[in-house]
Design a protein around this motif. Structure first.
Motif, short mmCIF file in Angstrom:
data_model
loop_
_atom_site.label_atom_id
_atom_site.label_comp_id
_atom_site.label_asym_id
_atom_site.label_seq_id
_atom_site.Cartn_x
_atom_site.Cartn_y
_atom_site.Cartn_z
N TYR A 1 0.86 -1.19 0.00
CA TYR A 1 0.00 0.00 0.00
C TYR A 1 0.89 1.23 0.00
O TYR A 1 1.55 1.54 0.98
N ASP A 2 0.95 1.91 -1.10
CA ASP A 2 1.72 3.14 -1.24
C ASP A 2 0.91 4.12 -2.08
O ASP A 2 1.16 4.32 -3.26
N PRO A 3 -0.12 4.75 -1.48
CA PRO A 3 -1.03 5.59 -2.27
C PRO A 3 -0.37 6.83 -2.86
O PRO A 3 -0.81 7.33 -3.89
N LEU A 4 0.68 7.34 -2.24
CA LEU A 4 1.37 8.53 -2.77
C LEU A 4 2.52 8.17 -3.70
O LEU A 4 3.17 9.07 -4.22
N ASP A 5 2.77 6.89 -3.89
CA ASP A 5 3.84 6.40 -4.75
C ASP A 5 5.20 6.99 -4.36
O ASP A 5 6.01 7.36 -5.20
N LEU A 6 5.43 7.06 -3.04
CA LEU A 6 6.70 7.60 -2.55
C LEU A 6 7.88 6.68 -2.80
O LEU A 6 9.01 7.13 -2.87
N SER A 7 7.63 5.40 -2.91
CA SER A 7 8.74 4.47 -3.12
C SER A 7 9.37 4.65 -4.50
O SER A 7 10.52 4.26 -4.70
N ASN A 8 8.68 5.24 -5.42
CA ASN A 8 9.22 5.49 -6.77
C ASN A 8 9.58 6.96 -6.98
O ASN A 8 9.78 7.39 -8.10
N ALA A 9 9.66 7.74 -5.90
CA ALA A 9 9.86 9.18 -6.02
C ALA A 9 11.27 9.57 -6.43
O ALA A 9 11.46 10.62 -7.02
N ASN A 10 12.28 8.78 -6.12
CA ASN A 10 13.68 9.10 -6.42
C ASN A 10 14.05 10.47 -5.85
O ASN A 10 14.39 11.40 -6.58
N GLY B 1 18.50 7.72 -6.34
CA GLY B 1 18.11 6.37 -6.70
C GLY B 1 17.04 5.82 -5.77
O GLY B 1 16.73 6.36 -4.72
N ASP B 2 16.47 4.69 -6.21
CA ASP B 2 15.37 4.08 -5.48
C ASP B 2 15.80 3.54 -4.11
O ASP B 2 15.06 3.64 -3.14
N GLU B 3 16.98 2.96 -4.03
CA GLU B 3 17.42 2.38 -2.77
C GLU B 3 17.59 3.44 -1.69
O GLU B 3 17.19 3.24 -0.55
N MET B 4 18.15 4.58 -2.03
CA MET B 4 18.31 5.66 -1.06
C MET B 4 16.96 6.25 -0.68
O MET B 4 16.73 6.62 0.47
N THR B 5 16.05 6.35 -1.64
CA THR B 5 14.72 6.87 -1.36
C THR B 5 13.97 5.97 -0.40
O THR B 5 13.39 6.44 0.58
N VAL B 6 13.99 4.66 -0.65
CA VAL B 6 13.30 3.72 0.23
C VAL B 6 13.94 3.74 1.62
O VAL B 6 13.23 3.73 2.63
N GLY B 7 15.25 3.81 1.71
CA GLY B 7 15.93 3.88 3.00
C GLY B 7 15.58 5.15 3.76
O GLY B 7 15.33 5.12 4.97
N PHE B 8 15.53 6.28 3.05
CA PHE B 8 15.18 7.54 3.70
C PHE B 8 13.74 7.53 4.20
O PHE B 8 13.47 7.95 5.33
N ILE B 9 12.84 7.03 3.39
CA ILE B 9 11.43 6.99 3.79
C ILE B 9 11.23 6.03 4.96
O ILE B 9 10.47 6.31 5.90
N ARG B 10 11.93 4.93 4.96
CA ARG B 10 11.84 3.97 6.08
C ARG B 10 12.35 4.62 7.37
O ARG B 10 11.72 4.52 8.43
#
Length: 121
Positions: free
Chosen positions: A49-58, A63-72
């Motif tokens: 569930y990612d309604p704002l699509d933040l995992s693909n925000a870059n 990059g995606d890995e840094m974005t996912v780590g920052f959001i986590r």
């Protein structure tokens, strides 16, 4: 003879030394596919569930890995702040106050009992 006794003593002393435990590793997936897999494993009813699509925000072009780590990391930090705020709300709602004055001039803490009243004061 002394060498034999010394080697026996050192050998028996090493029997009481703590064993080296294997280091626990945690494999945190930092990609979107890892998030989807983990979310379906942890909560099969809701799933990913990612309604704002933040995992693909870059974010910041890292990059995606840094974005996912920052959001986590941000989610953990904000969750802790929210828990702290809830405890503060409950403490104030139950009338718990410090036993000393609020200021050096001797002003007491406000006597309102509900947190919304204190916010409006």
């Amino acid at each position: 003879m002394k060498l034999a006794i010394l080697s026996l003593l050192l050998g028996s002393a090493s029997a009481f030394a703590p064993a080296m435990a294997p280091k626990a590793t945690s494999a945190l997936g930092e990609t979107v596919s890892d998030l989807e897999t983990l979310s379906k494993k942890l909560n099969p009813i809701v799933g990913y569930y990612d309604p704002l699509d933040l995992s693909n925000a870059n974010l910041w072009g890292l990059g995606d890995e840094m974005t996912v780590g920052f959001i986590r990391e941000a989610e953990i930090k904000h969750g802790r702040i929210a828990m702290f705020a809830f405890v503060g709300y409950i403490v104030h709602a139950n009338g718990i106050r410090w036993p000393w004055p609020m200021t050096l001039e001797g002003d007491a803490f406000p006597t309102v009992t509900s947190p919304p009243e204190a916010w409006d004061a």
